[in-house]
Write a protein that holds these residues in place. Structure first.
Motif, PDB file in Angstrom:
ATOM      1  N   GLN A 271      64.715   4.290  18.203  1.00 50.73           N
ATOM      2  CA  GLN A 271      65.105   4.256  19.608  1.00 50.73           C
ATOM      3  C   GLN A 271      65.274   2.827  20.105  1.00 50.73           C
ATOM      4  N   LYS A 272      64.504   1.895  19.548  1.00 48.23           N
ATOM      5  CA  LYS A 272      64.702   0.492  19.917  1.00 48.23           C
ATOM      6  C   LYS A 272      66.064  -0.002  19.443  1.00 48.23           C
ATOM      7  N   MET A 273      66.485   0.418  18.264  1.00 45.97           N
ATOM      8  CA  MET A 273      67.803   0.016  17.762  1.00 45.97           C
ATOM      9  C   MET A 273      68.911   0.598  18.629  1.00 45.97           C
ATOM     10  N   PHE A 274      68.718   1.835  19.127  1.00 45.09           N
ATOM     11  CA  PHE A 274      69.721   2.431  20.011  1.00 45.09           C
ATOM     12  C   PHE A 274      69.844   1.612  21.295  1.00 45.09           C
ATOM     13  N   ASN A 275      68.710   1.092  21.785  1.00 43.92           N
ATOM     14  CA  ASN A 275      68.753   0.233  22.966  1.00 43.92           C
ATOM     15  C   ASN A 275      69.679  -0.955  22.735  1.00 43.92           C
ATOM     16  N   LEU A 276      69.431  -1.667  21.638  1.00 38.22           N
ATOM     17  CA  LEU A 276      70.179  -2.897  21.380  1.00 38.22           C
ATOM     18  C   LEU A 276      71.626  -2.634  20.961  1.00 38.22           C
ATOM     19  N   ASP A 277      71.817  -1.675  20.080  1.00 34.15           N
ATOM     20  CA  ASP A 277      73.141  -1.436  19.518  1.00 34.15           C
ATOM     21  C   ASP A 277      74.078  -0.727  20.489  1.00 34.15           C
ATOM     22  N   SER A 278      73.528   0.127  21.359  1.00 31.88           N
ATOM     23  CA  SER A 278      74.384   0.972  22.195  1.00 31.88           C
ATOM     24  C   SER A 278      74.185   0.771  23.687  1.00 31.88           C
ATOM     25  N   LEU A 279      72.967   0.921  24.156  1.00 30.07           N
ATOM     26  CA  LEU A 279      72.756   0.929  25.598  1.00 30.07           C
ATOM     27  C   LEU A 279      73.004  -0.419  26.260  1.00 30.07           C
ATOM     28  N   VAL A 280      72.506  -1.494  25.649  1.00 30.52           N
ATOM     29  CA  VAL A 280      72.685  -2.811  26.273  1.00 30.52           C
ATOM     30  C   VAL A 280      74.165  -3.154  26.453  1.00 30.52           C
ATOM     31  N   PRO A 281      75.015  -3.010  25.426  1.00 34.51           N
ATOM     32  CA  PRO A 281      76.450  -3.307  25.625  1.00 34.51           C
ATOM     33  C   PRO A 281      77.100  -2.408  26.689  1.00 34.51           C
ATOM     34  N   ASP A 301      50.708   4.106  24.229  1.00 40.52           N
ATOM     35  CA  ASP A 301      50.292   2.712  24.030  1.00 40.52           C
ATOM     36  C   ASP A 301      51.180   1.835  24.915  1.00 40.52           C
ATOM     37  N   LYS A 302      50.659   1.470  26.067  1.00 39.87           N
ATOM     38  CA  LYS A 302      51.459   0.710  27.029  1.00 39.87           C
ATOM     39  C   LYS A 302      51.823  -0.677  26.504  1.00 39.87           C
ATOM     40  N   ALA A 303      50.937  -1.252  25.703  1.00 42.28           N
ATOM     41  CA  ALA A 303      51.207  -2.581  25.155  1.00 42.28           C
ATOM     42  C   ALA A 303      52.408  -2.553  24.219  1.00 42.28           C
ATOM     43  N   ALA A 304      52.533  -1.498  23.402  1.00 43.00           N
ATOM     44  CA  ALA A 304      53.671  -1.380  22.481  1.00 43.00           C
ATOM     45  C   ALA A 304      54.971  -1.255  23.261  1.00 43.00           C
ATOM     46  N   TRP A 305      54.945  -0.477  24.350  1.00 44.92           N
ATOM     47  CA  TRP A 305      56.141  -0.351  25.202  1.00 44.92           C
ATOM     48  C   TRP A 305      56.509  -1.693  25.823  1.00 44.92           C
ATOM     49  N   ALA A 306      55.518  -2.375  26.409  1.00 47.29           N
ATOM     50  CA  ALA A 306      55.789  -3.651  27.070  1.00 47.29           C
ATOM     51  C   ALA A 306      56.349  -4.672  26.086  1.00 47.29           C
ATOM     52  N   SER A 307      55.816  -4.665  24.872  1.00 47.65           N
ATOM     53  CA  SER A 307      56.294  -5.593  23.851  1.00 47.65           C
ATOM     54  C   SER A 307      57.753  -5.307  23.507  1.00 47.65           C
ATOM     55  N   ALA A 308      58.119  -4.036  23.372  1.00 47.79           N
ATOM     56  CA  ALA A 308      59.504  -3.670  23.043  1.00 47.79           C
ATOM     57  C   ALA A 308      60.460  -4.080  24.151  1.00 47.79           C
ATOM     58  N   VAL A 309      60.077  -3.815  25.399  1.00 52.51           N
ATOM     59  CA  VAL A 309      60.940  -4.169  26.537  1.00 52.51           C
ATOM     60  C   VAL A 309      61.119  -5.675  26.619  1.00 52.51           C
ATOM     61  N   ARG A 310      60.016  -6.394  26.428  1.00 50.16           N
ATOM     62  CA  ARG A 310      60.054  -7.852  26.542  1.00 50.16           C
ATOM     63  C   ARG A 310      60.862  -8.466  25.396  1.00 50.16           C
ATOM     64  N   ASN A 311      60.616  -8.016  24.168  1.00 52.71           N
ATOM     65  CA  ASN A 311      61.300  -8.590  23.006  1.00 52.71           C
ATOM     66  C   ASN A 311      62.792  -8.282  23.009  1.00 52.71           C
ATOM     67  N   GLN A 312      63.165  -7.117  23.550  1.00 52.26           N
ATOM     68  CA  GLN A 312      64.580  -6.752  23.585  1.00 52.26           C
ATOM     69  C   GLN A 312      65.273  -7.205  24.872  1.00 52.26           C
ATOM     70  N   ASN A 313      64.455  -7.717  25.802  1.00 50.96           N
ATOM     71  CA  ASN A 313      65.011  -8.198  27.072  1.00 50.96           C
ATOM     72  C   ASN A 313      65.883  -7.124  27.738  1.00 50.96           C
TER      73      ASN A 313
END
Length: 369
Positions: A271-281, A301-313
């Motif tokens: 799902q993180k890859m879908f964010n970067l590859d599809s949703l962001v563009p 795990d809120k920390a895992a979510w926050a890390s994903a959002v932050r790292n993927q901007n």
């Protein structure tokens, strides 16, 4: 000879140690049960776990010892064949005496909680018999309703009057029939939550209290859904209010675009890859035209979510519901798999939206914007 004496002394000490190793003891007598077996079962929340089979000796006598952890009482049931003949709620150190027959009639001494449990089951069985008797009548529905209301009120009184007794747990899970719980009122989740809080002060590690807590959360989520459905009739969708990355509440109703994608997801690799590859563009291409994404993470795990959002901007509105699958929004929006999305157009859920991948999302936005 001296070595033999030492051996026998050691064996006696070992035997005494073994006999004392089990901290809880059941001494029983099964009428007309000589030479037969009693099966001992433990209630593992919603299923029975067989602990052992005990042979009934001369005069119907049998005994069984088990270990029970401090602060973790267990529901123990005795069976003769397929028939339940005794119900016990045992704590560490209990020494109980049970006299039972093969038809399920029994008495118990030495455990106040077991005596309470016996009374609870006796009253429940009487209620079930009354319901079956009424069903045999023609036009018995009014009588069933009166009997149910009377029993429900009586059970509420029992639960409220015994907030620190584990016997309230099976009461709160009783059923009129498999599809109709005794505690079926929308606000019963509030009662369950309150009783659970009381029980946790005494038995914080009990498996039964944890099961009740889970059921209370499920009921409260359903109650929240019902309340939000009432509000949804006015605004055309069920509002969502959850904390964002900064810890502040972000409401769906306050972050709408011309087209808003309500996106349920988790911070897994795919799902993180879908964010970067599809949703962001896609977001960058259509945001200026009125496209908004309100992304609801169901990560516990809120920390895992926050890390994903932050790292993927991730540039859209990001909120997290750590209740995961127990979230009221899962029920409200019918989330059956992840990721999953709904679309709000002009303040109303678009029931006709057919979006399954990046290409269909682009096509949908071209038509709507």
């Amino acid at each position: 000879m001296r070595n033999c004496k030492r051996f026998f002394v050691a064996a006696a000490v070992l035997a005494a140690f073994v006999s004392c190793g089990k901290n809880t003891q059941i001494e029983g007598r099964l009428q007309e049960g000589d030479g037969r077996q009693v099966v001992v079962k433990l209630l593992d929340v919603n299923r029975f776990q067989v602990l052992d089979s005990v042979k009934v000796g001369s005069g119907g006598q049998f005994s069984y010892s088990l270990d029970i952890a401090e602060g973790k009482p267990e529901f123990i049931y005795l069976f003769y064949g397929e028939r339940q003949i005794a119900s016990l709620l045992l704590q560490k150190g209990d020494k109980v005496k049970v006299t039972a027959d093969t038809l399920g009639s029994y008495t118990v001494e030495g455990s106040e909680e077991s005596v309470r449990l016996q009374l609870v089951e006796k009253e429940y069985n009487a209620f079930q018999r009354d319901i079956r008797h009424i069903l045999d009548k023609e036009d018995g529905l009014p009588d069933i309703s009166r009997r149910y209301v009377s029993y429900y009120r009586d059970r509420v009184a029992y639960v409220v009057g015994n907030p620190h007794s584990l016997t309230v747990v099976p009461v709160l899970f009783q059923q009129v029939n498999p599809s109709f719980p005794v505690f079926s009122q929308p606000t019963d989740g509030i009662l369950m939550r309150g009783i659970c809080d009381s029980l946790k002060t005494v038995y914080p590690e009990s498996r039964y209290v944890k099961a009740l807590e889970k059921e209370a959360e499920r009921r409260l989520s359903q109650l929240e859904v019902n309340n939000r459905l009432l509000d949804a009739e006015e605004v055309g969708f069920i509002d969502i209010a959850l904390s964002g990355m900064d810890g502040k509440e972000r409401k769906l109703s306050e972050n709408l675009g011309k087209v808003t994608m309500v996106y349920f997801w988790q911070a897994t690799a795919g799902q993180k890859m879908f964010n970067l590859d599809s949703l962001v563009p896609i977001y960058e291409a259509y945001h200026a035209k009125g496209f908004e994404i309100y992304a609801v993470s169901l990560d516990e795990d809120k920390a895992a979510w926050a890390s994903a959002v932050r790292n993927q901007n991730l540039p859209w509105v990001n909120v997290c519901d750590t209740r995961g699958a127990q979230s009221s929004y899962v029920f409200a929006y019918g989330v059956s798999n992840l990721p999953m999305a709904w679309f709000i157009v002009d303040g109303t859920i678009d029931q006709d939206a057919r979006v399954s991948d990046a290409a269909s999302l682009r096509e949908y936005l071209r038509r709507k914007l």
